[in-house]
Write a protein that holds these residues in place. Structure first.
Motif, PDB file in Angstrom:
ATOM      1  N   LEU A 158       0.846  -1.285   0.024  1.00  0.00           N
ATOM      2  CA  LEU A 158       0.124  -0.006  -0.029  1.00  0.00           C
ATOM      3  C   LEU A 158       0.858   1.059   0.068  1.00  0.00           C
ATOM      4  N   VAL A 159       0.734   2.073  -0.853  1.00  0.00           N
ATOM      5  CA  VAL A 159       1.661   3.121  -1.147  1.00  0.00           C
ATOM      6  C   VAL A 159       0.882   4.256  -0.739  1.00  0.00           C
ATOM      7  N   ALA A 160       1.198   4.753   0.765  1.00  0.00           N
ATOM      8  CA  ALA A 160       0.563   6.001   1.468  1.00  0.00           C
ATOM      9  C   ALA A 160       1.435   7.159   1.487  1.00  0.00           C
ATOM     10  N   ASP A 161       1.097   8.283   0.869  1.00  0.00           N
ATOM     11  CA  ASP A 161       2.077   9.514   0.623  1.00  0.00           C
ATOM     12  C   ASP A 161       3.411   9.192   0.162  1.00  0.00           C
ATOM     13  N   GLY A 162       3.385   8.286  -0.850  1.00  0.00           N
ATOM     14  CA  GLY A 162       4.759   8.047  -1.465  1.00  0.00           C
ATOM     15  C   GLY A 162       5.626   6.823  -0.570  1.00  0.00           C
ATOM     16  N   THR A 163       4.950   6.459   0.283  1.00  0.00           N
ATOM     17  CA  THR A 163       5.824   5.591   1.230  1.00  0.00           C
ATOM     18  C   THR A 163       5.189   4.235   1.306  1.00  0.00           C
ATOM     19  N   PRO A 164       5.778   3.143   0.594  1.00  0.00           N
ATOM     20  CA  PRO A 164       5.142   1.876   0.539  1.00  0.00           C
ATOM     21  C   PRO A 164       5.333   1.016   1.731  1.00  0.00           C
ATOM     22  N   ILE A 165       4.021   0.649   2.065  1.00  0.00           N
ATOM     23  CA  ILE A 165       4.141  -0.371   3.342  1.00  0.00           C
ATOM     24  C   ILE A 165       3.321  -1.686   2.940  1.00  0.00           C
ATOM     25  N   SER A 166       4.164  -2.815   3.566  1.00  0.00           N
ATOM     26  CA  SER A 166       3.917  -4.196   3.071  1.00  0.00           C
ATOM     27  C   SER A 166       2.566  -4.732   3.489  1.00  0.00           C
ATOM     28  N   LEU A 167       1.545  -5.119   2.855  1.00  0.00           N
ATOM     29  CA  LEU A 167       0.213  -5.900   3.106  1.00  0.00           C
ATOM     30  C   LEU A 167       0.656  -7.307   3.269  1.00  0.00           C
ATOM     31  N   GLY A 168       1.523  -7.944   2.680  1.00  0.00           N
ATOM     32  CA  GLY A 168       1.907  -9.194   2.855  1.00  0.00           C
ATOM     33  C   GLY A 168       2.332 -10.117   1.523  1.00  0.00           C
ATOM     34  N   LEU A 169       2.522 -11.275   1.485  1.00  0.00           N
ATOM     35  CA  LEU A 169       2.995 -11.782   0.545  1.00  0.00           C
ATOM     36  C   LEU A 169       1.910 -12.566  -0.325  1.00  0.00           C
ATOM     37  N   LEU A 170       2.259 -12.579  -1.472  1.00  0.00           N
ATOM     38  CA  LEU A 170       1.118 -13.174  -2.448  1.00  0.00           C
ATOM     39  C   LEU A 170       1.219 -14.677  -2.449  1.00  0.00           C
ATOM     40  N   LEU A 201      -2.088   0.785  -4.720  1.00  0.00           N
ATOM     41  CA  LEU A 201      -1.568  -0.684  -4.610  1.00  0.00           C
ATOM     42  C   LEU A 201      -0.458  -0.845  -5.460  1.00  0.00           C
ATOM     43  N   ALA A 202       0.384  -1.589  -5.163  1.00  0.00           N
ATOM     44  CA  ALA A 202       1.608  -1.993  -5.923  1.00  0.00           C
ATOM     45  C   ALA A 202       2.086  -3.524  -5.606  1.00  0.00           C
ATOM     46  N   VAL A 203       2.696  -4.188  -6.836  1.00  0.00           N
ATOM     47  CA  VAL A 203       3.020  -5.518  -6.399  1.00  0.00           C
ATOM     48  C   VAL A 203       4.699  -5.454  -6.949  1.00  0.00           C
ATOM     49  N   SER A 204       5.502  -5.930  -6.283  1.00  0.00           N
ATOM     50  CA  SER A 204       6.994  -6.358  -6.313  1.00  0.00           C
ATOM     51  C   SER A 204       7.457  -7.514  -6.164  1.00  0.00           C
ATOM     52  N   VAL A 205       8.361  -8.008  -7.225  1.00  0.00           N
ATOM     53  CA  VAL A 205       9.070  -9.312  -7.126  1.00  0.00           C
ATOM     54  C   VAL A 205      10.041  -9.442  -5.976  1.00  0.00           C
ATOM     55  N   GLU A 206      10.044 -10.061  -4.933  1.00  0.00           N
ATOM     56  CA  GLU A 206      11.130 -10.143  -3.897  1.00  0.00           C
ATOM     57  C   GLU A 206      11.432 -11.541  -3.609  1.00  0.00           C
ATOM     58  N   PRO A 207      12.748 -11.685  -2.911  1.00  0.00           N
ATOM     59  CA  PRO A 207      13.344 -12.834  -2.359  1.00  0.00           C
ATOM     60  C   PRO A 207      12.381 -13.699  -1.724  1.00  0.00           C
ATOM     61  N   GLU A 208      12.413 -14.863  -1.855  1.00  0.00           N
ATOM     62  CA  GLU A 208      11.526 -15.624  -0.944  1.00  0.00           C
ATOM     63  C   GLU A 208      11.555 -15.425   0.616  1.00  0.00           C
ATOM     64  N   GLY A 209      10.401 -15.133   1.027  1.00  0.00           N
ATOM     65  CA  GLY A 209      10.431 -14.595   2.354  1.00  0.00           C
ATOM     66  C   GLY A 209      10.025 -13.195   2.457  1.00  0.00           C
TER      67      GLY A 209
END
Length: 232
Positions: free
Chosen positions: A162-174, A197-205
């Motif tokens: 969740l991108v709030a005021d330009g700051t991304p806050i994690s909502l969880g793993l998909l 909302l935004a989705v990124s590809v991250e390392p496992e975990g």
């Protein structure tokens, strides 16, 4: 359905529903459209509107009985010329048409959305095909269904922000497959309908430092479902 159509836009969804109702989509286009059709009341309403319009148009046309030569040509081209009885061929053709229509209605009927669904966000890839379908419940939980997240490789995971005021806050793993329920805290639930909302590809975990470290593969907003009651 053009690749550049954005199914998150109401006008383009409406045009896509028209192509779906006319039966002119390819198999890939149908699969892409039906992924959204299964969860969106708005898309289901658009499709119902198109079908009603086409039915009204069809009722204005006078029925035309094809000449016998047309039926003979069909029989010859389909290898049915050996059937001597034209009446039998017509009867069988009608029977197959009824069966085909029945199966198509069963196949195309969308699954009913969850009754507590309040909004939806479809994560699309570069070809506008769905990776995940994210539904917000009326209580503020996020139900995530994996469709075909092919951009997430081995030892990787998709992460929702969740991108709030330009700051991304994690909502969880998909999820890589199946369905997962995410439960944001009360402060985040209040911002779900107004923030990006935004989705990124991250390392496992997940992101190792609590902020996106991999590529952002999609971004958008939740689209309210008509008639839903938001209680968060």
């Amino acid at each position: 359905m053009p690749d550049q159509w954005d199914l998150s836009r109401p006008d383009e969804r409406h045009l896509a529903a028209g192509e779906y109702a006319l039966g002119v989509m390819s198999a890939d286009e149908r699969a892409r459209f039906e992924a959204l059709l299964a969860v969106s009341h708005d898309v289901q309403r658009d499709l119902a509107d198109w079908r009603e319009r086409l039915q009204l148009f069809n009722e204005q046309l006078d029925p035309v009985t094809p000449p016998d030569s047309v039926w003979r040509a069909i029989a010859e081209r389909t290898g049915a010329a050996r059937w001597r009885s034209l009446a039998l061929w017509r009867a069988l053709a009608g029977g197959f048409a009824v069966l085909a229509m029945a199966f198509s209605l069963l196949w195309l009927a969308p699954s009913a959305p969850s009754p507590d669904e309040a909004a939806v966000y479809v994560v699309l890839d570069e070809s506008r095909n769905p990776d995940w379908i994210i539904s917000a419940t009326e209580e503020g939980a996020l139900r995530v269904r994996a469709v075909q997240p092919h951009r997430v490789g081995a030892d990787q995971t998709g992460e929702l922000w969740l991108v709030a005021d330009g700051t991304p806050i994690s909502l969880g793993l998909l999820p890589e497959r199946g369905t997962r329920l995410l439960r944001p805290d009360a402060a985040l639930r209040e911002r779900l309908m107004t923030a990006d909302l935004a989705v990124s590809v991250e390392p496992e975990g997940g992101a190792p430092e609590g902020k996106p470290s991999g590529p952002i593969i999609d971004h958008g907003r939740l689209t309210p479902v008509r008639g839903a009651r938001l209680r968060f």
